[in-house]
Design a protein around this motif. Structure first.
Motif, short mmCIF file in Angstrom:
data_model
loop_
_atom_site.label_atom_id
_atom_site.label_comp_id
_atom_site.label_asym_id
_atom_site.label_seq_id
_atom_site.Cartn_x
_atom_site.Cartn_y
_atom_site.Cartn_z
N ASN A 48 -4.76 6.41 -8.04
CA ASN A 48 -6.09 6.73 -8.04
C ASN A 48 -6.57 5.36 -8.72
N SER A 51 -6.31 1.03 -3.77
CA SER A 51 -7.52 0.68 -2.99
C SER A 51 -8.65 2.10 -2.44
N SER A 52 -9.89 2.25 -2.59
CA SER A 52 -10.68 3.10 -1.79
C SER A 52 -9.97 3.39 -0.04
N GLN A 55 -6.26 4.95 -0.40
CA GLN A 55 -6.79 5.99 -0.60
C GLN A 55 -6.81 6.86 0.67
N LYS A 56 -7.76 6.67 1.78
CA LYS A 56 -8.57 6.86 2.79
C LYS A 56 -7.80 7.04 3.88
#
Length: 329
Positions: A48, A51-52, A55-56
């Motif tokens: 969590n 970075s986004s 995560q993607k």
């Protein structure tokens, strides 16, 4: 290559920088395939905090893994050190971020031959081409058969500070010609010593079927070399086995036929006496033979190269070589 992140790594928040660094290496232009078990890491504090983008990427690569034919895990990023395939962060940064070396006896001259194979068999060489264009895959000079072991030993020294046997961190493949005078000739002592060394160090290699790289040049290309008309006419009359193992630079041995070994006598038995005597004294002539002749591979195409090996037991030698290398990337 498929790399797996050990799920336990995502339950220690101080691993975040190392995990992000490795994701960046792996995902750069899809350099490597990698996975992490999403169900085991998605609720972790570390995941969590990523970075986004990271995560993607973890989600994208995991979804691709589960929807495609299953592949074997080649390496695991882990602190457990349960097998040689487990690499900690320090090992991983060095191992996966290094260039993959294709060790050639002469990386400049033999490089023209490898380039021709890559360019003429594009569908088989897609991954190799991509890695080559990104400078992740390079031709490396071995300095001849007898010096390749020294070349590898020098590279092994770079990994002396790492915990495993240093050859475990090598990323290389050796390509070498046969240097044989006839098809059934045993490997020379020097070559067999090298192959034993490569096996001991778990290094993949491929020994070319023909005598030397230049024996793969199609006749249609050799014909373009000026002032060799007489040689080419004789060369055309040779069978495939002789074309595969003749010394193009020096011709046939300058010996009477009755003094040849049984193996060479059988190999040359179809050659007319006039042609045999011609080839004792004549060969393919080109200035700076070793440096200029390999450049002619630039003129090769898929059909000509395939035709040159269609009689071999391995008539897919080029495709099989590319597959061997691709599996290592």
């Amino acid at each position: 290559m498929l790399i797996k992140f050990d799920s336990d790594l995502f339950h220690q928040e101080d691993n975040i920088k190392n995990i992000s660094f490795l994701i960046a290496i792996f995902s750069d232009n899809y350099r490597y395939d990698f996975i992490a078990e999403l169900s085991e890491i998605k609720n972790s504090n570390l995941f969590n905090q990523l970075s986004s983008i990271d995560q993607k990427l973890l989600e994208e690569y995991f979804n691709r893994y589960i929807t495609q034919p299953k592949k074997e895990i080649d390496f695991r990023i882990s602190l457990k050190n349960e097998s040689d395939k487990d690499l900690n962060f320090e090992e991983s940064k060095i191992f996966f971020n290094q260039q993959y070396l294709l060790i050639l006896e002469n990386n400049l001259n033999d490089g023209y031959f490898v380039d021709a194979i890559i360019n003429c068999f594009r569908s088989k060489a897609k991954k190799i081409s991509r890695h080559k264009n990104k400078d992740w895959f390079i031709y490396y000079n071995g300095g001849g058969c007898t010096n390749i072991e020294n070349t590898i030993e020098a590279n092994k020294k770079r990994y002396q500070h790492l915990p495993k046997d240093n050859h475990k961190y090598l990323r290389c493949f050796v390509l070498i010609d046969s240097d044989k005078k006839y098809p059934t000739q045993a490997n020379s002592t020097e070559r067999q010593k090298l192959f034993d060394y490569l096996d001991e160090n778990e290094i993949k290699y491929h020994q070319l079927y023909k005598r030397e790289v230049e024996n793969y040049l199609p006749i249609q290309i050799l014909e373009r070399i000026e002032q060799n008309e007489a040689f080419i006419e004789v060369y055309k009359r040779l069978n495939d086995d002789v074309k595969d193992f003749i010394d193009l630079e020096n011709g046939l041995p300058d010996k009477n036929r009755d003094t040849l070994t049984l193996e060479l006598s059988n190999l040359y038995n179809h050659i007319l006496d006039d042609d045999y005597n011609f080839l004792r004294k004549n060969s393919l002539k080109i200035n700076n033979f070793k440096t200029e002749l390999p450049k002619l591979f630039i003129r090769a195409n898929r059909e000509l190269l395939k035709d040159r090996i269609k009689h071999q037991m391995d008539s897919n030698e080029f495709e099989n070589l590319l597959e061997k290398i691709t599996n290592e990337l």
